[in-house]
Design an enzyme around this catalytic site. Structure first.
Site, short mmCIF file in Angstrom:
data_model
loop_
_atom_site.label_atom_id
_atom_site.label_comp_id
_atom_site.label_asym_id
_atom_site.label_seq_id
_atom_site.Cartn_x
_atom_site.Cartn_y
_atom_site.Cartn_z
N HIS A 132 0.86 -1.19 0.00
CA HIS A 132 0.00 0.00 0.00
C HIS A 132 0.89 1.24 0.00
O HIS A 132 1.84 1.32 0.79
CB HIS A 132 -0.90 0.00 1.24
CG HIS A 132 -2.02 0.98 1.15
ND1 HIS A 132 -1.83 2.33 1.28
CD2 HIS A 132 -3.34 0.81 0.93
CE1 HIS A 132 -2.99 2.95 1.17
NE2 HIS A 132 -3.93 2.05 0.94
N ARG B 10 -6.35 10.39 -0.25
CA ARG B 10 -5.96 10.90 -1.58
C ARG B 10 -7.19 11.11 -2.44
O ARG B 10 -7.26 12.04 -3.23
CB ARG B 10 -4.99 9.91 -2.23
CG ARG B 10 -3.59 10.00 -1.62
CD ARG B 10 -2.67 8.94 -2.19
NE ARG B 10 -2.90 7.64 -1.57
CZ ARG B 10 -2.89 6.49 -2.20
NH1 ARG B 10 -2.66 6.46 -3.49
NH2 ARG B 10 -3.09 5.35 -1.56
#
Length: 557
Positions: A326, A346
C-alpha cells in the site's frame, strides 16, 4: 511522539507550496497521470520486481513457480502434526460445512451456508473478527448508481488495475455481485455514510473511472465485520464458533474428498478433529511474513496458513508472485509504523509531496505504480523526508482536505486517524502525515473457479487466500468486495456439495505423509522448519538463542 523540531521545519516547505496546489485542485487541474509506458518503467522500483526476493517451489503442484522467499520457506517445511499420533476415527465435532477463518470471507460464507440449510462450524485462529477485514478502512466498490456507472465500467477498472492479467470470469462475478452485496449488508444493518436525503455517499479510489466507493467514515471494514459477525453470532443453533482454534492440516477421505481439518487449541495445546462434508478455506493473507523486511498493515494472524494446508493437499497457486504494498503506510511516529493510511485521503484531495514540498506523482495512480513512485523518490531521487530512526518517508498533505471541502471534513470523514494521531500530539487537520509503502495485500493465492471450487473436491476458497480476481494488482475497495462476494458464493456452493455430492469414507492424512516424502525426495532441507506458522515471533533474538528447551522435560518446557 510529536513531530521533532527538524520535521516541523520541513513542514514549513509543505505549507509554502500548499496554497498553489489547493488552487489547482479547486480548478480541477490535476498533476499529470503517467502514461502506460511510464507506469511500466516506474514499476522496476516495486519490490515484486526484485529477483532476489523470490525463489522456486521445489515440490507440489506449482513446482518451479517463483514466489516470495518467505512463503517458499513455509512450503518447504514439515507439518506440525505427526500423522501416526492422530486418531481420525472419532471426530470431536461434525458439521455439514467447516469454515476455516473468522474474517469477512469466512463469516459471509458461514451465513450463506446456513441460509442454504447447512449446519456450520466456524474455526478461527484468534477471536471471531480478528482479521484484515476489521482493519480495512477506505471502502467497498460497487456500481450502485444508475446514472454514470455500471458493472461494465467497474469491470474495466478492475481489469486495468490488474494489468489485464485477472481471471475474467472471477472479475465478472465480482462486479455483478457488488450491488447485491451492498444491498445485503444494508439489510443486515451496516451503516454506510449517506447524504441527508438518504443517498449513499461514494468517492473515487486510485485507478477508478467512476465514484463508486461506498464507505463508513474511515472504519468501513470494522462496520462490515461488526454487522456480519453479529448476524452470525445470533444463529447459535446453526453456526458454532471455535475461537483460538486454528486449522493445521486438512483431512481428505478415502474417496479423495476434503472432509474437515485438524485444529489446534491455542489455549490447551490440544489437537481437535473436525469432520465436515465440505470445507471452506478463508484464512486471509500473509502480511505478517514481512516479505523483504517491509512493515505491514496486516493483523497478527496473517501468516499464510491456508496456502500451506491447501498446497499440501494438492491445490495449485496463482498470482502469488505479486504482493501489494500500500503506498501510504504510517512511518512516523514509530509506534504507528506500518499502519494503513487509507487511500480515501488521496481520493478526498490530499497530495503526496517530497522533502521540497513538491508533488511528484498523481495521487490516484494504481497502488503498485503509486508505491513505486514513492520508493523511487526516496531511494533514487533522494527527496524523501529523513526520519529520526534513519528511514525515509514522504508527506501526505491531509490539511488540504479541510481547505478544499470545508473545515471539519477531516474529523468527520477520518475520525479513526484523527484520534490516533492526536494521541501523539499531531493534528492532521493542521500538519501532514509521514508515509511510506507498507506490505498490505496478497494479490494471489489458491486457484479457484467462479464457484469458489478448488481442484480438491469438497474444498472451497474465498477472499484473500484465493488468487485470480485481482490479477497482479488489486484496486482499492475491491478487497472488502472480494471477501463478501466470494465468501457468499463459497458458502452456497459448499452447502450444495454437502447436501448433494459428499460421499462418506475413512478419514486420512495420507497427503501429508506423501508431501513429506516428496520434500525428502527433492532434497529439501526442512530442519528447524514447521508450518503453518500460526503466529509470528517478535521476541528478542538474543533471548531466543538462550531458550534451549523446546519440549517438555519433566514438568516444564
Amino acid at each position: 511522539m510529536p513531530y521533532t523540531p527538524e520535521l516541523k521545519k520541513l513542514i514549513k516547505r509543505v505549507e509554502k507550496t500548499r496554497p498553489e496546489r489547493v488552487e489547482r485542485k479547486k480548478k480541477g487541474e490535476e498533476f499529470p497521470a503517467l502514461s502506460l509506458k511510464e507506469r511500466e518503467d516506474i514499476l522496476k522500483y516495486h519490490p515484486d520486481f526484485k529477483d532476489e526476493g523470490r525463489s522456486e517451489i521445489k515440490v507440489g503442484s506449482s513446482k518451479g513457480y517463483k514466489i516470495s522467499n518467505e512463503i517458499v520457506d513455509l512450503l518447504h517445511a514439515e507439518s506440525r502434526v505427526s500423522t501416526e499420533l492422530l486418531d481420525l476415527s472419532n471426530p470431536d465435532y461434525e458439521a455439514d460445512v467447516l469454515v476455516i477463518g473468522g474474517g469477512g470471507a469466512g463469516t459471509s460464507a458461514a451465513l450463506t451456508a446456513r441460509e442454504n440449510g447447512a449446519k456450520v462450524i466456524l474455526a478461527t485462529k484468534l477471536r471471531h473478527g480478528d482479521a484484515n477485514t476489521m482493519m480495512a478502512e477506505g471502502g467497498i466498490q460497487a456500481a450502485t448508481k444508475n446514472t454514470k456507472d455500471s458493472p461494465y465500467y467497474h469491470y474495466l477498472d478492475a481489469m486495468g488495475g490488474g494489468h489485464f492479467t485477472n481471471d475474467p470470469d472471477l472479475v465478472e462475478e465480482l462486479v455483478n455481485g457488488a450491488p447485491l452485496v451492498i444491498q445485503w449488508l444494508e439489510k443486515l444493518g451496516a451503516m454506510f455514510s449517506k447524504f441527508d436525503d438518504g443517498r449513499l455517499k461514494t468517492m473515487h479510489g486510485g485507478g477508478t473511472s467512476r465514484k463508486r466507493m461506498h464507505y463508513a467514515g474511515d472504519i468501513t471494514g470494522a462496520e462490515i465485520m461488526r454487522t456480519i459477525r453479529d448476524e452470525a453470532r445470533s444463529h447459535t443453533d446453526d453456526i458454532k464458533v471455535l475461537e483460538f482454534s486454528p486449522a493445521v492440516e486438512l483431512i481428505i477421505n478415502k474417496k479423495g474428498i476434503c472432509s474437515g481439518a485438524v485444529l489446534y487449541n491455542l489455549e490447551t495445546e490440544e489437537y481437535i478433529i473436525v469432520k465436515a462434508k465440505a470445507t471452506i478455506m478463508a484464512t486471509g493473507g500473509s502480511g505478517r511474513l514481512h516479505m523483504q523486511n517491509f512493515m505491514t498493515t496486516n493483523h497478527y494472524g496473517a501468516t499464510a496458513d491456508g496456502l500451506i494446508m491447501a498446497y499440501r493437499a494438492g491445490v495449485s497457486l496463482k498470482f502469488l508472485h505479486t504482493v501489494q504494498y500500500h503506498p501510504t503506510g504510517a512511518v512516523f511516529p514509530e509506534q504507528s509504523e506500518g499502519l494503513l493510511i487509507t487511500e480515501k485521503f488521496r481520493g478526498a484531495g490530499a497530495n503526496i509531496v517530497n522533502v521540497e514540498g513538491k508533488q511528484f506523482v498523481y495521487e490516484r495512480e494504481p497502488r503498485d505504480v503509486e508505491a513505486s513512485a514513492i520508493i523511487r523518490e526516496c531511494i533514487e531521487a533522494g527527496k524523501g523526508i529523513p526520519l529520526p530512526n534513519g528511514k525515509y518517508g514522504v508527506w501526505l498533505d491531509s490539511p488540504m482536505i479541510d481547505i478544499i471541502k470545508g473545515e471539519g471534513t477531516v474529523r468527520k470523514e477520518f475520525p479513526g486517524k484523527w484520534i490516533l494521531f492526536k494521541r501523539y500530539d499531531i493534528d492532521i487537520t493542521k500538519d501532514p502525515m509521514l508515509v511510506y509503502p507498507t506490505l498490505h495485500y496478497q494479490n494471489g493465492g489458491l486457484e479457484i473457479n467462479s464457484k469458489c471450487e478448488t481442484s480438491l473436491p469438497g474444498l472451497y476458497a474465498g477472499g484473500e487466500v484465493s488468487g485470480g480476481v485481482h490479477g497482479e494488482n488489486r484496486l482499492m475497495g475491491n478487497s472488502l468486495l472480494d471477501v463478501t462476494v466470494f465468501g457468499r458464493i463459497a458458502g452456497e456452493a459448499a452447502a450444495g456439495f454437502a447436501h448433494n455430492k459428499y460421499k462418506d469414507a475413512k478419514l486420512t492424512l495420507e497427503h501429508v505423509d506423501k508431501y513429506h516424502k516428496e520434500l525428502k525426495r527433492e532434497g529439501v532441507d526442512t530442519k528447524g522448519r514447521v508450518s503453518p506458522m500460526l503466529l509470528p515471533d517478535y521476541s528478542n533474538p538474543d533471548v531466543r538463542k538462550r531458550q534451549l528447551t523446546t519440549q517438555y522435560l519433566g514438568t516444564m518446557r
